[in-house]
Design a protein around this motif. Structure first.
Motif, PDB file in Angstrom:
ATOM      1  N   GLU A 118       0.855  -1.182   0.000  1.00 57.19           N
ATOM      2  CA  GLU A 118       0.000   0.000   0.000  1.00 57.19           C
ATOM      3  C   GLU A 118       0.898   1.241   0.000  1.00 57.19           C
ATOM      4  O   GLU A 118       1.887   1.302   0.732  1.00 57.19           O
ATOM      5  N   LEU A 119       0.555   2.227  -0.834  1.00 56.38           N
ATOM      6  CA  LEU A 119       1.371   3.437  -0.939  1.00 56.38           C
ATOM      7  C   LEU A 119       1.547   4.141   0.404  1.00 56.38           C
ATOM      8  O   LEU A 119       2.628   4.634   0.708  1.00 56.38           O
ATOM      9  N   ASP A 120       0.486   4.165   1.213  1.00 57.56           N
ATOM     10  CA  ASP A 120       0.591   4.884   2.490  1.00 57.56           C
ATOM     11  C   ASP A 120       1.387   4.118   3.547  1.00 57.56           C
ATOM     12  O   ASP A 120       1.638   4.643   4.621  1.00 57.56           O
ATOM     13  N   ALA A 121       1.831   2.903   3.241  1.00 58.82           N
ATOM     14  CA  ALA A 121       2.627   2.121   4.189  1.00 58.82           C
ATOM     15  C   ALA A 121       4.093   2.022   3.768  1.00 58.82           C
ATOM     16  O   ALA A 121       4.915   1.483   4.515  1.00 58.82           O
ATOM     17  N   VAL A 122       4.450   2.543   2.606  1.00 58.01           N
ATOM     18  CA  VAL A 122       5.813   2.414   2.094  1.00 58.01           C
ATOM     19  C   VAL A 122       6.831   3.057   3.027  1.00 58.01           C
ATOM     20  O   VAL A 122       7.915   2.528   3.236  1.00 58.01           O
ATOM     21  N   GLN A 123       6.486   4.198   3.614  1.00 57.18           N
ATOM     22  CA  GLN A 123       7.444   4.888   4.487  1.00 57.18           C
ATOM     23  C   GLN A 123       7.824   4.066   5.705  1.00 57.18           C
ATOM     24  O   GLN A 123       8.858   4.313   6.328  1.00 57.18           O
ATOM     25  N   ASP A 124       7.028   3.063   6.064  1.00 59.08           N
ATOM     26  CA  ASP A 124       7.327   2.222   7.222  1.00 59.08           C
ATOM     27  C   ASP A 124       8.212   1.025   6.880  1.00 59.08           C
ATOM     28  O   ASP A 124       8.615   0.284   7.780  1.00 59.08           O
ATOM     29  N   LEU A 125       8.513   0.827   5.611  1.00 58.75           N
ATOM     30  CA  LEU A 125       9.332  -0.310   5.182  1.00 58.75           C
ATOM     31  C   LEU A 125      10.814   0.001   5.315  1.00 58.75           C
ATOM     32  O   LEU A 125      11.231   1.151   5.158  1.00 58.75           O
ATOM     33  N   GLU A 126      11.612  -1.041   5.556  1.00 56.25           N
ATOM     34  CA  GLU A 126      13.064  -0.918   5.420  1.00 56.25           C
ATOM     35  C   GLU A 126      13.310  -0.851   3.923  1.00 56.25           C
ATOM     36  O   GLU A 126      13.059  -1.818   3.209  1.00 56.25           O
ATOM     37  N   GLN A 127      13.771   0.303   3.432  1.00 53.73           N
ATOM     38  CA  GLN A 127      13.872   0.500   1.992  1.00 53.73           C
ATOM     39  C   GLN A 127      15.107   1.295   1.634  1.00 53.73           C
ATOM     40  O   GLN A 127      15.691   1.972   2.473  1.00 53.73           O
ATOM     41  N   VAL A 128      15.478   1.223   0.357  1.00 53.35           N
ATOM     42  CA  VAL A 128      16.561   2.055  -0.156  1.00 53.35           C
ATOM     43  C   VAL A 128      15.971   3.393  -0.591  1.00 53.35           C
ATOM     44  O   VAL A 128      14.765   3.513  -0.836  1.00 53.35           O
ATOM     45  N   ALA A 129      16.821   4.393  -0.702  1.00 58.49           N
ATOM     46  CA  ALA A 129      16.372   5.753  -1.054  1.00 58.49           C
ATOM     47  C   ALA A 129      15.711   5.804  -2.427  1.00 58.49           C
ATOM     48  O   ALA A 129      14.865   6.669  -2.674  1.00 58.49           O
ATOM     49  N   LEU A 130      16.052   4.887  -3.307  1.00 54.72           N
ATOM     50  CA  LEU A 130      15.499   4.892  -4.655  1.00 54.72           C
ATOM     51  C   LEU A 130      13.976   4.765  -4.665  1.00 54.72           C
ATOM     52  O   LEU A 130      13.318   5.280  -5.559  1.00 54.72           O
ATOM     53  N   VAL A 131      13.401   4.121  -3.668  1.00 54.96           N
ATOM     54  CA  VAL A 131      11.941   3.999  -3.602  1.00 54.96           C
ATOM     55  C   VAL A 131      11.311   5.384  -3.462  1.00 54.96           C
ATOM     56  O   VAL A 131      10.389   5.731  -4.207  1.00 54.96           O
ATOM     57  N   ASP A 132      11.820   6.181  -2.536  1.00 51.83           N
ATOM     58  CA  ASP A 132      11.287   7.541  -2.360  1.00 51.83           C
ATOM     59  C   ASP A 132      11.546   8.406  -3.587  1.00 51.83           C
ATOM     60  O   ASP A 132      10.690   9.198  -3.992  1.00 51.83           O
ATOM     61  N   ILE A 133      12.715   8.263  -4.192  1.00 59.17           N
ATOM     62  CA  ILE A 133      13.044   9.028  -5.392  1.00 59.17           C
ATOM     63  C   ILE A 133      12.077   8.675  -6.512  1.00 59.17           C
ATOM     64  O   ILE A 133      11.529   9.546  -7.184  1.00 59.17           O
ATOM     65  N   GLY A 134      11.861   7.378  -6.721  1.00 59.64           N
ATOM     66  CA  GLY A 134      10.943   6.928  -7.762  1.00 59.64           C
ATOM     67  C   GLY A 134       9.527   7.413  -7.531  1.00 59.64           C
ATOM     68  O   GLY A 134       8.859   7.875  -8.466  1.00 59.64           O
ATOM     69  N   LEU A 135       9.066   7.331  -6.289  1.00 69.54           N
ATOM     70  CA  LEU A 135       7.711   7.810  -5.988  1.00 69.54           C
ATOM     71  C   LEU A 135       7.596   9.323  -6.162  1.00 69.54           C
ATOM     72  O   LEU A 135       6.570   9.813  -6.648  1.00 69.54           O
ATOM     73  N   GLN A 136       8.635  10.055  -5.809  1.00 67.08           N
ATOM     74  CA  GLN A 136       8.597  11.509  -6.008  1.00 67.08           C
ATOM     75  C   GLN A 136       8.559  11.837  -7.499  1.00 67.08           C
ATOM     76  O   GLN A 136       7.800  12.719  -7.924  1.00 67.08           O
ATOM     77  N   LEU A 137       9.352  11.148  -8.297  1.00 64.39           N
ATOM     78  CA  LEU A 137       9.302  11.359  -9.750  1.00 64.39           C
ATOM     79  C   LEU A 137       7.917  11.024 -10.292  1.00 64.39           C
ATOM     80  O   LEU A 137       7.376  11.735 -11.140  1.00 64.39           O
ATOM     81  N   TRP A 138       7.321   9.946  -9.807  1.00 64.23           N
ATOM     82  CA  TRP A 138       5.998   9.502 -10.263  1.00 64.23           C
ATOM     83  C   TRP A 138       4.920  10.528  -9.896  1.00 64.23           C
ATOM     84  O   TRP A 138       4.051  10.835 -10.704  1.00 64.23           O
ATOM     85  N   ARG A 139       4.999  11.043  -8.667  1.00 66.33           N
ATOM     86  CA  ARG A 139       3.984  12.002  -8.212  1.00 66.33           C
ATOM     87  C   ARG A 139       4.141  13.376  -8.856  1.00 66.33           C
ATOM     88  O   ARG A 139       3.169  13.993  -9.271  1.00 66.33           O
ATOM     89  N   GLU A 140       5.370  13.872  -8.903  1.00 61.86           N
ATOM     90  CA  GLU A 140       5.611  15.256  -9.325  1.00 61.86           C
ATOM     91  C   GLU A 140       5.866  15.411 -10.816  1.00 61.86           C
ATOM     92  O   GLU A 140       5.620  16.486 -11.366  1.00 61.86           O
ATOM     93  N   ARG A 141       6.395  14.395 -11.457  1.00 58.35           N
ATOM     94  CA  ARG A 141       6.723  14.422 -12.888  1.00 58.35           C
ATOM     95  C   ARG A 141       7.434  15.727 -13.261  1.00 58.35           C
ATOM     96  O   ARG A 141       6.955  16.502 -14.100  1.00 58.35           O
ATOM     97  N   PRO A 142       8.590  15.992 -12.636  1.00 60.23           N
ATOM     98  CA  PRO A 142       9.300  17.242 -12.901  1.00 60.23           C
ATOM     99  C   PRO A 142       9.758  17.328 -14.350  1.00 60.23           C
ATOM    100  O   PRO A 142      10.195  16.337 -14.944  1.00 60.23           O
ATOM    101  N   ALA A 143       9.663  18.522 -14.918  1.00 54.47           N
ATOM    102  CA  ALA A 143      10.056  18.741 -16.311  1.00 54.47           C
ATOM    103  C   ALA A 143      11.525  18.394 -16.539  1.00 54.47           C
ATOM    104  O   ALA A 143      11.899  17.925 -17.616  1.00 54.47           O
TER     105      ALA A 143
END
Length: 155
Positions: A118-143
């Protein structure tokens, strides 16, 4: 000091409020969730890389729906035969859509588990920084195709 460059492609696969992740096993045995993806083979197109890697790491087939951006990470790390390396990882991040299959462990690979989270549970996972980077790119779609800010060296 030697220099190493690794080019890799990863997928952000979000469907029905969940993201598909693979659990990466580091050399030291630590296990952290990451985006499915990995290194390009010589002569391989990055789009083919991400489709192949999603299938290998998760058991799911996927198609690319968009290029989200590019991220880079640079770190000094020890080499297997001694000494240090100035290591840079160039990570191409795509949006993907799963078209078939069910998550399963990767046989004899660098990941040991794949699962929808679940997207709202990802922050609670033991994860690498790339997960947050990927989700930020997906959400914001920076030019610019990149997100700014400090990146931990664990990628």
């Amino acid at each position: 000091m030697s220099q190493e460059l690794r080019v890799a492609a990863y997928a952000v696969c979000v469907q029905d409020g969940r993201i598909l992740l693979a659990r990466w096993v580091a050399r030291d045995g630590a296990k952290r969730w990451t985006l499915p993806g990995g290194g390009m083979d010589h002569g391989e197109d990055p789009l083919d890389t991400v489709v192949r890697e999603v299938a290998e790491e998760t058991g799911c087939s996927a198609e690319v729906t968009a290029l989200l951006g590019i991220d880079t990470m640079r770190v000094r790390r020890g080499r297997r035969l001694g000494g240090e390396s100035d290591f840079q990882s160039l990570r191409i991040v795509y949006e993907g859509r799963v078209t078939g299959g069910e998550p399963r462990p990767e046989p004899d690979g660098s990941t040991d588990l794949a699962a929808w989270h679940e997207l709202d549970a990802v922050q609670d996972l033991e994860q690498v920084a790339l997960v947050d980077i990927g989700l930020q790119l997906w959400r914001e779609r920076p030019a610019s195709g990149r997100v700014d800010g400090h990146r931990p060296a664990d990628g």
